[in-house]
Write a protein that holds these residues in place. Structure first.
Motif, short mmCIF file in Angstrom:
data_model
loop_
_atom_site.label_atom_id
_atom_site.label_comp_id
_atom_site.label_asym_id
_atom_site.label_seq_id
_atom_site.Cartn_x
_atom_site.Cartn_y
_atom_site.Cartn_z
N CYS A 1 0.82 -1.21 0.00
CA CYS A 1 0.00 0.00 0.00
C CYS A 1 0.86 1.26 0.00
CB CYS A 1 -0.97 0.00 1.19
SG CYS A 1 -0.17 -0.05 2.81
N VAL B 1 -5.86 0.03 -1.92
CA VAL B 1 -6.89 -1.02 -1.78
C VAL B 1 -6.59 -2.16 -2.74
CG1 VAL B 1 -9.35 -1.53 -2.04
CG2 VAL B 1 -8.64 0.64 -1.02
N LYS B 2 -6.26 -1.80 -3.97
CA LYS B 2 -5.99 -2.82 -4.99
C LYS B 2 -4.65 -3.51 -4.79
CE LYS B 2 -8.90 -0.45 -8.31
NZ LYS B 2 -9.09 0.97 -8.11
N CYS C 1 -2.91 -4.11 -1.83
CA CYS C 1 -2.72 -4.91 -0.62
C CYS C 1 -3.13 -6.36 -0.86
CB CYS C 1 -3.53 -4.33 0.54
SG CYS C 1 -3.41 -5.33 2.06
N TYR D 1 -3.62 -8.58 1.21
CA TYR D 1 -4.47 -9.04 2.31
C TYR D 1 -5.86 -8.41 2.29
CZ TYR D 1 -0.08 -10.86 3.96
OH TYR D 1 1.11 -11.55 4.04
N GLY D 2 -6.10 -7.49 1.35
CA GLY D 2 -7.42 -6.87 1.24
C GLY D 2 -7.78 -6.00 2.43
N THR E 1 -9.62 0.06 3.33
CA THR E 1 -11.04 0.16 3.06
C THR E 1 -11.36 1.54 2.48
OG1 THR E 1 -11.56 -1.31 4.90
CG2 THR E 1 -13.34 0.10 4.14
N LYS F 1 -7.78 2.62 7.22
CA LYS F 1 -7.35 1.30 7.65
C LYS F 1 -6.98 1.33 9.12
CE LYS F 1 -2.84 0.42 7.13
NZ LYS F 1 -2.62 0.87 8.47
#
Length: 192
Positions: A66, A98-99, A101, A103-104, A107, A117
């Motif tokens: 990120c 967001v795209k 990471c 681990y998703g 936010t 986050k």
């Protein structure tokens, strides 16, 4: 700088979602937005199926994807404790983090048109308290602190389990006391 991180004891977790609720409450998040998410996974088939839980949030990685992709330096590594933080003033809402990471975790909050986050509850930590998720866990399955100390206290902990991306991608500062089934098989996520 003493790098900070999380330890998650999968064997102690009962899947109650108290950590997730405490995080949502502390951060005043709307329905659908989460910084910590408890996930349930099923492995095997009847009659020998089993379930395990994983409490996911920012891993405060040593090499965070990120931070690498943020065009405005809104995602950055704290010089004080090595956690990955976010600066609202610099965020342009592009969602590259967001795209990126694996681990998703970051936010995108539509109402703010900004990404947010987990910051390890920086304000609570500055007041000498634990992050909300850690303090709320009734099973004491979560810990937060200096990453080297966590590694010393939990020498059998791992960074890799089957349902997560390889730790070599970002070097996450989250250790997991895994259930053996989570190391061996990703399983299928159960949706409630």
């Amino acid at each position: 700088m003493t790098k900070q991180g999380f330890y998650f004891n999968m064997a102690a977790c009962i899947g109650c979602r108290t950590c997730q609720i405490a995080c949502k409450d502390k951060n005043d998040l709307a329905v659908g937005d989460t910084f910590r998410r408890l996930e349930d996974y099923e492995v095997g088939e009847f009659p020998s199926a089993t379930v395990y839980h994983y409490s996911r949030t920012c891993n405060h990685c040593e090499n965070p994807a990120c931070v690498q992709v943020c065009p405005n330096s809104a995602m950055y590594i704290s010089e004080e404790d090595g956690t990955v933080l976010h600066d609202d003033e610099k965020c342009i809402g592009c969602q590259y983090c967001v795209k990126a990471c694996p681990y998703g975790v970051p936010t995108y909050i539509e109402s703010l048109q900004l990404t947010h986050k987990c910051d390890g509850c920086l304000a609570l930590r500055n007041a000498g308290e634990s992050p909300a998720c850690v303090a709320s866990c009734p099973m004491r399955a979560l810990e937060f602190g200096p990453f080297d100390e966590l590694k010393s206290r939990h020498p059998d902990a791992v960074r890799d389990i089957a349902m997560l991306p390889s730790s070599s991608e970002t070097e996450p500062c989250t250790l997991i006391g895994p259930r053996p089934v989570a190391v061996d098989s990703a399983g299928s996520e159960i949706w409630f």
